[in-house]
Design a protein around this motif. Structure first.
Motif, PDB file in Angstrom:
ATOM      1  N   ARG A   7       0.828  -1.199   0.000  1.00  0.00           N
ATOM      2  CA  ARG A   7       0.000   0.000   0.000  1.00  0.00           C
ATOM      3  C   ARG A   7       0.864   1.252   0.000  1.00  0.00           C
ATOM      4  O   ARG A   7       1.968   1.272   0.523  1.00  0.00           O
ATOM      5  N   SER A   8       0.353   2.292  -0.558  1.00  0.00           N
ATOM      6  CA  SER A   8       1.148   3.495  -0.734  1.00  0.00           C
ATOM      7  C   SER A   8       0.309   4.735  -0.515  1.00  0.00           C
ATOM      8  O   SER A   8       0.351   5.667  -1.318  1.00  0.00           O
ATOM      9  N   GLY A   9      -0.438   4.778   0.518  1.00  0.00           N
ATOM     10  CA  GLY A   9      -1.233   5.969   0.791  1.00  0.00           C
ATOM     11  C   GLY A   9      -2.460   6.006  -0.083  1.00  0.00           C
ATOM     12  O   GLY A   9      -2.683   5.159  -0.941  1.00  0.00           O
ATOM     13  N   ASN A  10      -3.253   6.986   0.129  1.00  0.00           N
ATOM     14  CA  ASN A  10      -4.514   7.085  -0.606  1.00  0.00           C
ATOM     15  C   ASN A  10      -4.259   7.355  -2.079  1.00  0.00           C
ATOM     16  O   ASN A  10      -3.542   8.289  -2.439  1.00  0.00           O
ATOM     17  N   LEU A  11      -4.835   6.524  -2.905  1.00  0.00           N
ATOM     18  CA  LEU A  11      -4.536   6.576  -4.337  1.00  0.00           C
ATOM     19  C   LEU A  11      -5.559   7.356  -5.141  1.00  0.00           C
ATOM     20  O   LEU A  11      -5.471   7.409  -6.364  1.00  0.00           O
ATOM     21  N   ILE A  12      -6.518   7.939  -4.475  1.00  0.00           N
ATOM     22  CA  ILE A  12      -7.591   8.619  -5.201  1.00  0.00           C
ATOM     23  C   ILE A  12      -7.267  10.100  -5.307  1.00  0.00           C
ATOM     24  O   ILE A  12      -7.357  10.854  -4.339  1.00  0.00           O
ATOM     25  N   LYS A  13      -6.913  10.517  -6.507  1.00  0.00           N
ATOM     26  CA  LYS A  13      -6.505  11.900  -6.730  1.00  0.00           C
ATOM     27  C   LYS A  13      -7.699  12.806  -7.043  1.00  0.00           C
ATOM     28  O   LYS A  13      -8.718  12.351  -7.560  1.00  0.00           O
ATOM     29  N   GLN A  14      -7.516  14.084  -6.764  1.00  0.00           N
ATOM     30  CA  GLN A  14      -8.505  15.073  -7.206  1.00  0.00           C
ATOM     31  C   GLN A  14      -8.651  15.006  -8.729  1.00  0.00           C
ATOM     32  O   GLN A  14      -7.657  14.954  -9.447  1.00  0.00           O
ATOM     33  N   ASP A  15      -9.901  15.014  -9.203  1.00  0.00           N
ATOM     34  CA  ASP A  15     -10.200  14.923 -10.641  1.00  0.00           C
ATOM     35  C   ASP A  15      -9.635  13.643 -11.263  1.00  0.00           C
ATOM     36  O   ASP A  15      -9.336  13.596 -12.462  1.00  0.00           O
ATOM     37  N   GLY A  16      -9.478  12.626 -10.425  1.00  0.00           N
ATOM     38  CA  GLY A  16      -8.865  11.390 -10.889  1.00  0.00           C
ATOM     39  C   GLY A  16      -9.731  10.611 -11.864  1.00  0.00           C
ATOM     40  O   GLY A  16     -10.963  10.671 -11.842  1.00  0.00           O
TER      41      GLY A  16
END
Lengths: 252, 252
Positions: B36-45
């Motif tokens: 895992r590498s932190g939250n993967l959901i980007k703004q405007d993703g």
């Protein structure tokens, strides 16, 4: 893969807050005091979702199987049922969707024996009312809010006569002003239908889910087009919002 | 409604434990260390689900709209996407499903430009491999696990050349022994495909979701028929189990 790419990929994407907006939205309006009665999901329980197009959500209607994705369509009832089935495997639940697009409360009554009583639900969830108003705007129906109230009461009285142990969940009909199908002609007429559903829920000691208020809160986070483009039929996001509220209701 | 009925209805149904089996099942095997590498959901993703019938799950393929229920079908990708859209309204996410029933990894490659690269995903989730093995049992395909591995590696190398910033999620192919389509002929051949997917995930620093192990844990709670009747295609309960694991993965 190059070392530099590998190094890049190992970096964390900038963190954001956890996936927590749903609880925030629900917390403001839910649960309502006095509306919950402990966990409603019984061992070997039979659960039935009833309603109009919002419940129907494109389900297949030939086999109408319980616990079956195609027979559930892809709306809030599918989302809520999938959550229950996944989280409570030992409960041996049987969950049906019998919503039909376009239905008003009197049309539920016409098919109630076959599509509700005969299924012997322990938990019966109903969302009905938007068409009882909307179809009057469209001049294809001349029922009033009194007709809605009386028909709804009669439907539930008959239900409890035949299924005295059933627990009821009643969803608030909702309409999101500014959706492509919801203009000023809905104001103030629709409000009475919402209030009637709430009163009926109180009268029958049903769990009441205040969908209108939940959506109103959600509109602080994204526009109508995000939650229900036409103001009546929820998007994926809107359907999940409803399902989360529903699950929270029956969790008790 | 009679007073006695009203009194009855006010009683609580006997309580049960909260809806908590999913976290228990997932806790045993997930998250995997280092995956895992932190939250993967980007703004405007932009998020893309790719795969075979398990991902496809009956989606419509004419319009193939993002964030649209009919275009998502009713499987784990619909459930996971609905959760993201509902929980993260401010993120302005665009989520696609482009799974196609029957696909093997080489068939993803054939349509990859149109159905993956051109969509410019920030997060690309792939579940592929069960047909790469199954279709050899059915004598309609003669690929080996080496073909699977090499095709998968080539697919991802090309993807990273064209989308160097994309984050990858790779699901473990799974098969539930005892399902109507999964007999002893799957043992031990299929295991190598599962291991290959895991190795590929490590090689490309992808988030890996160990679906086989998650389903194996779920089988302590209910039989194969409950989670995936044919052993390959998940039920509503199985799809939600997958979606919950997926969400947990990308939450970081």
């Amino acid at each position: 893969m190059s070392g530099s790419r590998r190094a890049f990929l190992k970096k964390s994407v900038p963190g954001i807050a956890a996936l927590s907006v749903i609880p925030d939205i629900l917390h403001a309006h839910y649960p309502e005091s006095g509306s919950r009665s402990g966990n409603l999901i019984k061992q070997d329980g039979i659960i039935l979702f009833q309603g109009d197009s919002i419940t129907d959500s494109g389900r297949e209607k030939e086999q109408q199987l319980p616990n079956n994705a195609r027979s559930f369509g892809n709306g809030y009832s599918f989302l809520a049922a999938s959550a229950l089935l996944s989280r409570l495997p030992e409960k041996n639940l049987t969950i049906f969707n019998r919503g039909i697009s376009g239905n008003k409360v009197y049309q539920l009554a016409e098919r109630w024996k076959r599509d509700a009583i005969d299924l012997r639900p322990d938990l019966l969830s109903i969302l009905i009312g938007v068409n009882d108003f909307w179809h009057t705007l469209q001049k294809v129906y001349d029922g009033t809010v009194s007709v809605y109230e009386n028909d709804y009461r009669k439907l539930l009285q008959g239900t409890l006569q035949q299924l005295p142990d059933v627990r009821l969940v009643i969803g608030e009909p909702f309409a999101l002003f500014g959706g492509s199908a919801v203009n000023s002609s809905w104001i103030p007429g629709f409000e009475a239908y919402r209030h009637t559903a709430r009163n009926i829920a109180t009268e029958f000691n049903a769990i009441f889910i205040p969908f209108q208020e939940i959506f109103n809160s959600a509109l602080h986070h994204a526009p109508v087009s995000y939650w229900a483009p036409d103001g009546v039929h929820p998007s994926m996001a809107g359907a999940q919002l409803m399902a989360s509220a529903w699950i929270r209701a029956v969790e008790g």
